[in-house]
Structure formats: C-alpha cells, structure tokens
Scaffold this motif. Structure first.
Motif, PDB file in Angstrom:
ATOM      1  N   ASN A 213       0.892  -1.275   0.067  1.00 38.75           N
ATOM      2  CA  ASN A 213      -0.027  -0.159   0.121  1.00 38.75           C
ATOM      3  C   ASN A 213       1.114   1.154   0.091  1.00 38.75           C
ATOM      4  OD1 ASN A 213      -1.741   2.027   1.023  1.00 38.75           O
ATOM      5  ND2 ASN A 213      -3.103   0.572   1.304  1.00 38.75           N
ATOM      6  N   PHE A 214       0.917   2.048  -1.214  1.00 36.20           N
ATOM      7  CA  PHE A 214       1.825   3.201  -1.027  1.00 36.20           C
ATOM      8  C   PHE A 214       1.254   4.447  -1.857  1.00 36.20           C
ATOM      9  CE2 PHE A 214       2.468   3.262  -5.825  1.00 36.20           C
ATOM     10  CZ  PHE A 214       2.229   1.914  -6.123  1.00 36.20           C
ATOM     11  N   THR A 215       1.878   5.365  -1.632  1.00 35.09           N
ATOM     12  CA  THR A 215       1.681   6.702  -1.925  1.00 35.09           C
ATOM     13  C   THR A 215       2.830   7.654  -2.430  1.00 35.09           C
ATOM     14  OG1 THR A 215      -0.045   6.947  -0.394  1.00 35.09           O
ATOM     15  CG2 THR A 215       0.568   9.046  -1.622  1.00 35.09           C
ATOM     16  N   ILE A 216       2.862   8.022  -3.751  1.00 27.00           N
ATOM     17  CA  ILE A 216       4.128   8.761  -3.943  1.00 27.00           C
ATOM     18  C   ILE A 216       4.131   9.913  -3.334  1.00 27.00           C
ATOM     19  CG2 ILE A 216       5.445   9.634  -6.063  1.00 27.00           C
ATOM     20  CD1 ILE A 216       4.698   7.294  -7.668  1.00 27.00           C
ATOM     21  N   ILE A 217       4.923  10.718  -2.523  1.00 26.08           N
ATOM     22  CA  ILE A 217       4.507  11.910  -1.791  1.00 26.08           C
ATOM     23  C   ILE A 217       4.807  12.919  -2.672  1.00 26.08           C
ATOM     24  CG2 ILE A 217       5.409  13.235   0.041  1.00 26.08           C
ATOM     25  CD1 ILE A 217       3.607  10.963   1.061  1.00 26.08           C
ATOM     26  N   LYS A 218       6.060  12.696  -3.442  1.00 29.24           N
ATOM     27  CA  LYS A 218       6.557  13.986  -4.251  1.00 29.24           C
ATOM     28  C   LYS A 218       7.565  13.251  -5.239  1.00 29.24           C
ATOM     29  CE  LYS A 218       8.872  17.351  -2.840  1.00 29.24           C
ATOM     30  NZ  LYS A 218       9.433  18.458  -2.105  1.00 29.24           N
ATOM     31  N   LYS A 219       7.808  14.104  -6.344  1.00 29.19           N
ATOM     32  CA  LYS A 219       8.914  13.874  -7.285  1.00 29.19           C
ATOM     33  C   LYS A 219       9.817  14.934  -7.041  1.00 29.19           C
ATOM     34  CE  LYS A 219      10.002  13.762 -12.004  1.00 29.19           C
ATOM     35  NZ  LYS A 219       9.542  14.077 -13.529  1.00 29.19           N
ATOM     36  N   LEU A 220      11.155  14.556  -6.782  1.00 25.75           N
ATOM     37  CA  LEU A 220      12.158  15.752  -6.494  1.00 25.75           C
ATOM     38  C   LEU A 220      12.457  16.243  -7.889  1.00 25.75           C
ATOM     39  CD1 LEU A 220      14.339  13.832  -3.928  1.00 25.75           C
ATOM     40  CD2 LEU A 220      12.159  15.186  -3.339  1.00 25.75           C
ATOM     41  N   GLU A 221      12.345  17.819  -7.928  1.00 21.92           N
ATOM     42  CA  GLU A 221      12.751  18.541  -9.029  1.00 21.92           C
ATOM     43  C   GLU A 221      14.083  19.170  -8.684  1.00 21.92           C
ATOM     44  OE1 GLU A 221      11.133  17.964 -11.677  1.00 21.92           O
ATOM     45  OE2 GLU A 221       9.048  17.338 -11.282  1.00 21.92           O
ATOM     46  N   ASN A 222      13.933  19.872  -7.609  1.00 23.57           N
ATOM     47  CA  ASN A 222      14.916  20.932  -7.347  1.00 23.57           C
ATOM     48  C   ASN A 222      16.559  20.048  -7.050  1.00 23.57           C
ATOM     49  OD1 ASN A 222      16.764  22.076  -4.796  1.00 23.57           O
ATOM     50  ND2 ASN A 222      15.367  23.747  -5.609  1.00 23.57           N
ATOM     51  N   LYS A 223      17.395  20.730  -7.559  1.00 18.17           N
ATOM     52  CA  LYS A 223      18.732  20.205  -7.467  1.00 18.17           C
ATOM     53  C   LYS A 223      19.185  19.731  -6.311  1.00 18.17           C
ATOM     54  CE  LYS A 223      23.289  20.924  -9.796  1.00 18.17           C
ATOM     55  NZ  LYS A 223      23.986  21.635 -10.674  1.00 18.17           N
ATOM     56  N   MET A 224      19.101  20.805  -5.294  1.00 20.00           N
ATOM     57  CA  MET A 224      19.650  20.897  -3.899  1.00 20.00           C
ATOM     58  C   MET A 224      19.002  19.759  -3.159  1.00 20.00           C
ATOM     59  SD  MET A 224      22.013  22.210  -2.356  1.00 20.00           S
ATOM     60  CE  MET A 224      22.679  22.453  -0.477  1.00 20.00           C
ATOM     61  N   GLU A 225      17.616  19.557  -3.351  1.00 23.03           N
ATOM     62  CA  GLU A 225      16.755  18.664  -2.722  1.00 23.03           C
ATOM     63  C   GLU A 225      17.283  17.267  -3.121  1.00 23.03           C
ATOM     64  OE1 GLU A 225      12.089  18.262  -1.436  1.00 23.03           O
ATOM     65  OE2 GLU A 225      12.639  19.005  -3.578  1.00 23.03           O
ATOM     66  N   LYS A 226      17.435  17.112  -4.435  1.00 24.17           N
ATOM     67  CA  LYS A 226      18.023  15.933  -4.756  1.00 24.17           C
ATOM     68  C   LYS A 226      19.434  15.468  -4.089  1.00 24.17           C
ATOM     69  CE  LYS A 226      15.947  15.768  -9.501  1.00 24.17           C
ATOM     70  NZ  LYS A 226      16.698  15.774 -10.920  1.00 24.17           N
ATOM     71  N   ILE A 227      20.133  16.438  -4.181  1.00 21.38           N
ATOM     72  CA  ILE A 227      21.482  16.203  -3.516  1.00 21.38           C
ATOM     73  C   ILE A 227      21.398  15.798  -2.051  1.00 21.38           C
ATOM     74  CG2 ILE A 227      23.732  17.068  -3.081  1.00 21.38           C
ATOM     75  CD1 ILE A 227      23.320  18.561  -5.612  1.00 21.38           C
ATOM     76  N   GLN A 228      20.641  16.533  -1.375  1.00 30.86           N
ATOM     77  CA  GLN A 228      20.504  16.324  -0.080  1.00 30.86           C
ATOM     78  C   GLN A 228      19.863  14.997   0.288  1.00 30.86           C
ATOM     79  OE1 GLN A 228      18.251  19.983   1.207  1.00 30.86           O
ATOM     80  NE2 GLN A 228      20.229  20.504   2.379  1.00 30.86           N
TER      81      GLN A 228
END
Lengths: 264, 264
Positions: free
Chosen positions: A143-158
C-alpha cells in the motif's frame, strides 16, 4: 515517471496471506500494528524509479502511478522475493551447530555455514534448515503513496546524501557551485564504518542522478583546539558541564609514541 | 635545538657488541653491509626534537648537536630498548604452538598468545620463549648527522604529511592560505588502510608543530567519468591499452542492488 526520476515514497508492505507486517515507512501504521521500532526513523523513502532500489513488482508499477494517489498492489513471488526452492531445504546434523545449539527453536533464524536459514524441524540428532528467503513464495501486499517527485537540484543532492549518511541532514553542509558540489563531513562521522566506501558510492549516485554535476569534493575539517582554549579563558566557568570537554592530553594520545626501529 | 624543532636526520644504528645493523637511512651504508631493502626508501628521517619520536638516548643528544656535524654515540639499554627482564622468558608446551610448530627454530620470532617472542631453546615437548625486545639489554651504537633544521612553513607541512602518507610527496596537493591548510588526497589513497586515523593524527601533528595553523581541510575529489568519455570520443583510438580503463559497468557495481526490506 521516467527511469532515474527520484521520488519520495510512503509505503506499508505485508504478507498477503497472513497480514504480517514486513515494513512500513509510516509511524502511525507501525503503532497501529504494535510494531513500532524506536531505533527507526519513519519517513518517506527516497527511490530512484526503475533502478532496482525496490522489488521489481513495486518498481514496475511506480513508474505508472500518479503522485499523491494512494495505491494498493499485490506482488507475486516471481516479482518479489522469488519462488521457494525445495533444494534450499537441508537436513543437517545437530553437531554442526556448535555453540548455536542453544538457539535451536522452530522458526528462529540461524547463521550456519555462512548462510542464514530458518529452523523448520528438530529431530533426534538432525535439524531441517530452510535457506530460502523468509518471504520466498509469498505474495506481498503493498500500500503506497508517491509523496512527491524531486525536481530541485539541492533537494535531490540532500536526499541522496541523507540516504547514505542517515541522521546527517542537519549536520552535513552541502554547497553547489556551477558543476561542483562540496560536501563537508562533520567530525562525528570521521570514524564511521566504511566511510570511504560510502563516499565512493555516494559520488557515483550523485553523478548519475544529478544533471551537470562534474565534480564532488568531500571535505573533512580539523580545527585547532587553541581557539577553544582562548574562548574558555575569557568565559567565566559556569558549571561542571565544562569538565566533560576533552583535555589536551586526550589529543596527545593519538600521536605515535616512538618511531619503532624498522627491523625491530 | 629546542623541543619541537623539526630536523632531517641521517643515521645508522648498530648493536655495539656484534656490529649487526639495526637500521640505516643511508643507501650506501645498507649496500656496504649487504642489507639493502628494495622496498625501503632511503632518505633522511623527519624527527621532532625531544618528543620521543626516537629512543631517549638519541633524542637527548640531538638537542645538543650542531647541524651537519657527524656524531657517534653509544646508547646504553636503559636509554634504548630497556634492560632484559628474566620474567619475560617462559617455558611453553609445544602443543600451544598449533600450526606454528613448523616455524619453531632457534632465533626465529613467533607471535604467540598475542605477543611476539624469540625461540631460545627447543626441548622434548617444551619451548623456551623470550618475550624481551630483540635489542633489550644491548648497548646500541648510533652514527648520525643532522642534515638540516626545517624553517620554512611549507617544507615543514610537506615533511609531516610525507611521514604519515609515504610515497605521496609528488601526488598530494597542499595549499596554505592564512591560517588554513588544504590537503587534497589523491584517489589512489581513498581506500588506504586507516586513512581516517592518519588524517586525525596528521592534523594533530600539523597543529602542534606549525605556528599559526588554525584549520586543516582534507579534500577528496570525485570527478565525473563523463568528461573522460567526451575526451575519448574526440581522441582517435591509438592502441589496446585503452581497453584497460574501467568501463561504466564497473562503477555501477558499487551501487546497492536492491533496498533490502528492513525486517527481512
């Protein structure tokens, strides 16, 4: 969703037949099932779509699922932990278990001959061990939910750094400048097990999932304790907590005692 | 010479009675005695005066010796490797030696019970082991020359780095800016045994022996292999050596295969 997209996923996985919990990222779910692990940080998990970071059955459906849509899916063994292999069930003499003989109990997991098996049956002098994966042959219910797709470079790196160095989010300083990323490792991680391997794997992942990243610098800073001494000298002593700070002698003990003579 | 001064020292150490070589920093000396070690780099050794980096008997006299003056000194056991302690000689049953029984030979060094001892006598079923230091009780003869005293900040830093990371002199990039020193570790050292301990010890030494040094940054850089690919694409293939370069798949294998389910 495309291969290589980074998403944050909340999910709860159970064995379909029994309803037994396999894993959940949601604290409330764990509490509801009375399976809360106090050492685990419940939060959505970072997943790279289509890269085998999760079971095939889940990976396949993730790429077709809309964001924020709660979804339930059954995963058959062949897309989960595989089918049960009868040849992985073995009768073994009890004497092979040595010290571990005390742990022999139906259902317990024992590491023997370098493999982990589940005790299925204990007879006179012999034990039936099952070396199939605990969830082999089981249909799983996700049972799952995709909360968000990461778009921001800094957020991806972190998020990628956080996955490799857990609990480091607030402590690790990351700066991005043109195509170079600098990651300052805090002192508490300097002696972390496998740190050098983690840096290598993390840099591979960052290069792969972040566009236009050409160089990653890991920095470890050592600062003079002389600064601290001056600070201490000007500050009045307030309480006894200060005495817990390392003294100069602690640092000295890390130095070599004597240049051992080569041939000695 | 004062405590903490950094010098470069050439020396040859022998056992006084026998003239047996203990150690030399000079290639010609080693050759002359037919004791050349092909894996050792013969060059003057970095010593911090009065800090116990060498035997007490040598340390004491170094502080009083002029630069470039060849000096000979006898060091008695109490200022060398200590006196012999009869209680460190033990009779041990042969069966304790297990697999190492093949190595039993008068004079050989054997690691037993976590300590290294020298075989002195082999009897029926028993072995006399001597756990004194090989040079305990011996008077040592040192012949030495202080080659120079290091005065230049950069030379001091380089020598201290070189002592902890041998063979790194040409490969390690060191920059000094105000009170910060940056040391760029080359990739070939990333997986060196004990690298994190070396960084800690080295930073302690740099802070101690270099004036006005407040911060040391160790930097490890990972570069995108995409740059290499572009370079390869524009360069014509010249020979077969190129095929020895790692392919992308090698890097992929460093990634996690699958997010193992936590409770599995």
């Amino acid at each position: 969703m495309e291969k290589g997209d980074l998403i944050l996923l909340d999910f709860t996985a159970k064995v379909k037949d029994t309803g037994n919990l396999i894993e959940t990222t949601i604290l409330e779910e764990a509490k509801k099932l009375d399976k809360e692990d106090p050492d685990y940080t419940y939060k959505p998990k970072l997943i790279a779509i289509g890269e085998g970071w999760v079971l095939k059955g889940l990976d396949d459906i993730l790429s077709e699922t809309e964001i924020e849509k709660n979804t339930q899916v059954d995963i058959p063994p062949e897309k989960g932990f595989g089918n049960r292999d009868p040849s992985k069930i073995r009768l073994m003499p009890i004497r092979k278990f040595g010290d571990k003989v005390d742990k022999l109990e139906i259902g317990s997991e024992i590491d023997i001959d370098g493999r982990i098996g589940i005790v299925r049956f204990i007879g006179s002098g012999r034990v039936q061990m099952d070396f199939n994966h605990r969830y082999a042959g089981k249909t799983l219910e996700y049972n799952f939910t995709i909360i968000k797709k990461l778009e921001n470079k800094m957020e991806k790196i972190q998020s990628l750094v956080d996955r490799r160095i857990p609990q480091g989010k607030e402590k690790i300083d990351i700066t991005v400048e043109d195509s170079t990323t600098t990651i300052i490792i805090p002192e508490e991680y300097f002696l972390m097990d496998g740190l050098q391997i983690i840096k290598k794997a993390l840099s591979n992942e960052l290069m792969k999932y972040i566009d236009n990243l050409k160089k990653i610098s890991f920095v470890e800073e050592f600062k003079s304790d002389k600064i601290d001494e001056q600070k201490q000298a000007t500050e009045p002593e307030k309480d006894d907590i200060k005495s817990a700070e390392p003294e100069k002698d602690d640092i000295k003990s890390a130095e070599p005692e004597k240049d051992d003579i080569k041939s000695a």
